[in-house]
Design a protein around this motif. Structure first.
Motif, PDB file in Angstrom:
ATOM      1  N   CYS A   1       0.969  -1.145  -0.097  1.00 26.36           N
ATOM      2  CA  CYS A   1      -0.160  -0.087  -0.079  1.00 26.36           C
ATOM      3  C   CYS A   1       0.947   1.286  -0.182  1.00 26.36           C
ATOM      4  O   CYS A   1       2.004   1.258   0.428  1.00 26.36           O
ATOM      5  N   GLY A   2       0.239   2.362  -0.445  1.00 23.86           N
ATOM      6  CA  GLY A   2       0.989   3.459  -0.418  1.00 23.86           C
ATOM      7  C   GLY A   2       1.326   3.866   0.844  1.00 23.86           C
ATOM      8  O   GLY A   2       2.627   4.695   1.221  1.00 23.86           O
ATOM      9  N   THR A   3       0.744   3.342   2.027  1.00 24.56           N
ATOM     10  CA  THR A   3       1.080   3.764   3.399  1.00 24.56           C
ATOM     11  C   THR A   3       2.424   3.153   3.625  1.00 24.56           C
ATOM     12  O   THR A   3       3.273   3.438   4.434  1.00 24.56           O
ATOM     13  N   ASP A   4       2.537   1.456   3.193  1.00 24.10           N
ATOM     14  CA  ASP A   4       3.740   0.861   3.355  1.00 24.10           C
ATOM     15  C   ASP A   4       4.897   1.775   2.780  1.00 24.10           C
ATOM     16  O   ASP A   4       5.966   1.730   3.183  1.00 24.10           O
ATOM     17  N   LEU A   5       4.713   2.345   1.505  1.00 27.81           N
ATOM     18  CA  LEU A   5       5.830   3.086   1.042  1.00 27.81           C
ATOM     19  C   LEU A   5       6.289   4.409   1.855  1.00 27.81           C
ATOM     20  O   LEU A   5       7.468   4.523   2.205  1.00 27.81           O
ATOM     21  N   HIS A   6       5.228   4.942   2.397  1.00 27.33           N
ATOM     22  CA  HIS A   6       5.500   6.012   3.548  1.00 27.33           C
ATOM     23  C   HIS A   6       6.517   5.671   4.880  1.00 27.33           C
ATOM     24  O   HIS A   6       7.514   6.108   4.941  1.00 27.33           O
ATOM     25  N   ILE A   7       6.038   4.248   5.066  1.00 30.15           N
ATOM     26  CA  ILE A   7       6.870   3.437   6.073  1.00 30.15           C
ATOM     27  C   ILE A   7       8.444   3.363   5.549  1.00 30.15           C
ATOM     28  O   ILE A   7       9.322   3.542   6.326  1.00 30.15           O
TER      29      ILE A   7
ATOM     30  N   LYS B   1      -0.587  -2.062  -8.500  1.00 23.84           N
ATOM     31  CA  LYS B   1      -0.522  -2.960  -7.376  1.00 23.84           C
ATOM     32  C   LYS B   1       0.520  -3.937  -7.514  1.00 23.84           C
ATOM     33  O   LYS B   1       0.885  -4.589  -8.299  1.00 23.84           O
ATOM     34  N   VAL B   2       1.390  -4.185  -6.293  1.00 23.14           N
ATOM     35  CA  VAL B   2       2.626  -5.232  -6.469  1.00 23.14           C
ATOM     36  C   VAL B   2       2.022  -6.083  -5.204  1.00 23.14           C
ATOM     37  O   VAL B   2       1.662  -6.018  -3.996  1.00 23.14           O
ATOM     38  N   VAL B   3       2.127  -7.475  -5.582  1.00 23.61           N
ATOM     39  CA  VAL B   3       1.578  -8.538  -4.864  1.00 23.61           C
ATOM     40  C   VAL B   3       2.846  -9.657  -4.593  1.00 23.61           C
ATOM     41  O   VAL B   3       3.557 -10.142  -5.553  1.00 23.61           O
ATOM     42  N   PHE B   4       3.139  -9.817  -3.097  1.00 19.24           N
ATOM     43  CA  PHE B   4       4.048 -10.935  -2.802  1.00 19.24           C
ATOM     44  C   PHE B   4       3.231 -12.518  -2.657  1.00 19.24           C
ATOM     45  O   PHE B   4       2.198 -12.423  -1.947  1.00 19.24           O
ATOM     46  N   PHE B   5       3.935 -13.451  -3.075  1.00 16.24           N
ATOM     47  CA  PHE B   5       3.416 -14.747  -2.753  1.00 16.24           C
ATOM     48  C   PHE B   5       4.537 -15.497  -1.717  1.00 16.24           C
ATOM     49  O   PHE B   5       5.510 -16.075  -2.401  1.00 16.24           O
ATOM     50  N   PRO B   6       4.336 -15.167  -0.362  1.00 19.16           N
ATOM     51  CA  PRO B   6       5.354 -15.770   0.363  1.00 19.16           C
ATOM     52  C   PRO B   6       5.873 -17.198   0.500  1.00 19.16           C
ATOM     53  O   PRO B   6       6.982 -17.289   0.668  1.00 19.16           O
ATOM     54  N   HIS B   7       4.882 -17.994   0.097  1.00 20.05           N
ATOM     55  CA  HIS B   7       5.142 -19.458  -0.063  1.00 20.05           C
ATOM     56  C   HIS B   7       5.561 -20.144  -1.315  1.00 20.05           C
ATOM     57  O   HIS B   7       5.822 -21.159  -1.355  1.00 20.05           O
TER      58      HIS B   7
END
Ligand SMILES: NC(=O)C1=CN([C@@H]2O[C@H](COP(=O)(O)OP(=O)(O)OC[C@H]3O[C@@H](n4cnc5c(N)ncnc54)[C@H](O)[C@@H]3O)[C@@H](O)[C@H]2O)C=CC1
Ligand SMILES: CC(=O)[C@H](N)C(=O)O
Ligand SMILES: [Zn+2]
Ligand SMILES: [Zn+2]
Length: 350
Positions: free
Chosen positions: A42-48, A342-348
């Motif tokens: 999310c854009g908020t994650d980018l702020h962090i 949107k950027v999506v991670f598939f951790p497994h």
């Protein structure tokens, strides 16, 4: 569940983040542990990640980042009886108190004691994550995890677009970032026409067209207000949806909306904004909505139905998919450069 897992952690109060091995958490009372199937930035994650002023004022390091998620429940904590092992869930990020004046008026989206996971506590950029059972949203088994993870930001877009009548309405959208793109998809699915989008990034203007925008304009090259007036024969648009957080865009949108029209403001501005309220709002008798979070839980029902209807053109919006977290820095840098939807991670997935 015992053991270690990789997680994207904001380890220090500085730019960036680290991929580190952390303990798989144990669900406490009222919590569930999920195996994260998909999680999105999310854009908020980018702020962090960038560690801007807002992040410095709110985030306590070290902390696992992320709050958009779809996962399978693998363990439930004491006292949990609404969710069970095997459930496929996504999560509302706002943890609300249920006791304050706002909550007592069913305005949970503006609870005065809101805590947000991935912001005020460990989040979901990991192989496993803790979700409060009260925040769990059960997904239909056949919903792709990348779509299920987008339900949280889609909820922001739904509340922005559907704050008033939209079918057949001329609509002006400023900002085609991930949220603006979701807004375009919702507006088109809901029958808005024409949908006119103002966005300086050529990459994102092309994405906006792919998602269904009827017209796009580069506000840094031509006057978007004139562009809107030419399309609407000088009437202006019925609906203005602000997704950029750019003060200039706000002013242009208020100029472009027709007198008596409606406005939804979702974008967060970098500082206080000054504009001619008398002539741009009052004498135009505009209906203005501030948008935050999601209405609980009706927005989640609307989002899930829209996705299941097949009418939301989401695929062009999901521009980057990563297996595991190894390339997370690339993902954040591309997003920072405005070169993603949107950027999506598939951790497994390996
Ligand atoms: N109110 C709420 O509950 C929430 C608000 N937000 C805010 O919503 C906004 C959109 O989020 P994202 O799409 O992730 O942000 P983003 O920053 O990726 O997208 C903003 C877009 O606006 C464009 N833009 C910049 N100046 C412009 C101008 N003058 N005219 C038109 N477009 C312009 C940028 O090129 C960018 O593509 C952000 O401000 C974010 O902080 C995000 C989540 C929740
Ligand atoms: C803080 C966030 O970014 C979140 N998407 C929200 O809706 O509040
Ligand atoms: Zn968010
Ligand atoms: Zn409350």
């Amino acid at each position: 569940m015992e053991g270690k897992m990789p997680a994207i952690v904001k380890t220090k109060p500085a730019y960036g983040a680290e991929l580190v091995e952390v303990d798989i958490p144990k669900p406490g009372p009222g919590e569930v542990l999920i195996k994260v199937l998909a999680t999105s930035i999310c854009g908020t994650d980018l702020h962090i990640y960038e560690w801007n002023e807002w992040a410095q004022s709110r985030i306590k390091t070290p902390q696992i980042m992320g709050h958009e998620v779809a996962g399978e429940v693998v363990e439930v904590g004491p006292g949990v009886d609404t969710i069970q092992v095997g459930d496929y869930i996504s999560a509302e990020t706002h943890i609300v108190c249920g006791k304050c004046y706002a909550c007592k008026h069913n305005r949970y989206h503006v609870c005065q004691n809101t805590k947000i996971f991935g912001v005020d506590m460990d989040g979901v950029f990991a192989e496993y994550a803790i979700v409060p059972a009260q925040n769990a949203w059960k997904n239909p088994k056949n919903m792709p995890p990348e779509y299920a993870s987008l339900q949280e930001p889609l909820g922001n877009a739904v509340d922005t677009v559907l704050a008033g009548p939209i079918v057949g309405r001329s609509t002006f959208i400023t900002g085609a970032g991930p949220l603006g793109l979701l807004g375009i998809a919702v507006a088109k699915a809901a029958g808005a026409y024409p949908v006119i989008v103002s966005e300086p990034s050529e990459f994102r203007r092309k994405l906006a067209k792919k998602v269904g925008a009827d017209y796009v304009v580069n506000p840094f090259e031509e006057d978007p207000v004139k562009f809107v007036m030419d399309i609407t024969d000088g009437a202006g648009v019925e609906v203005f949806l602000e997704f950029s957080g750019a003060p200039k865009a706000l002013e242009q949108g208020l100029q472009a909306v027709t007198p008596g029209g409606r406005v939804s403001l979702l974008g967060l501005f970098p500082r206080e904004v000054t504009f001619d309220v008398n002539n741009l709002v009052i004498f135009k008798a505009l209906e203005v909505h501030g948008i935050t979070g999601r209405h609980l839980w009706e927005t989640w029902y609307t989002v899930s139905s829209l996705i299941q209807s097949g009418k939301l053109n989401l695929d062009p919006i999901i521009t980057h998919k990563y297996n595991g977290f190894d390339k997370f820095e690339e993902a954040f840098e591309l997003m920072r450069a405005g070169k993603t939807g949107k950027v999506v991670f598939f951790p497994h997935k390996k």
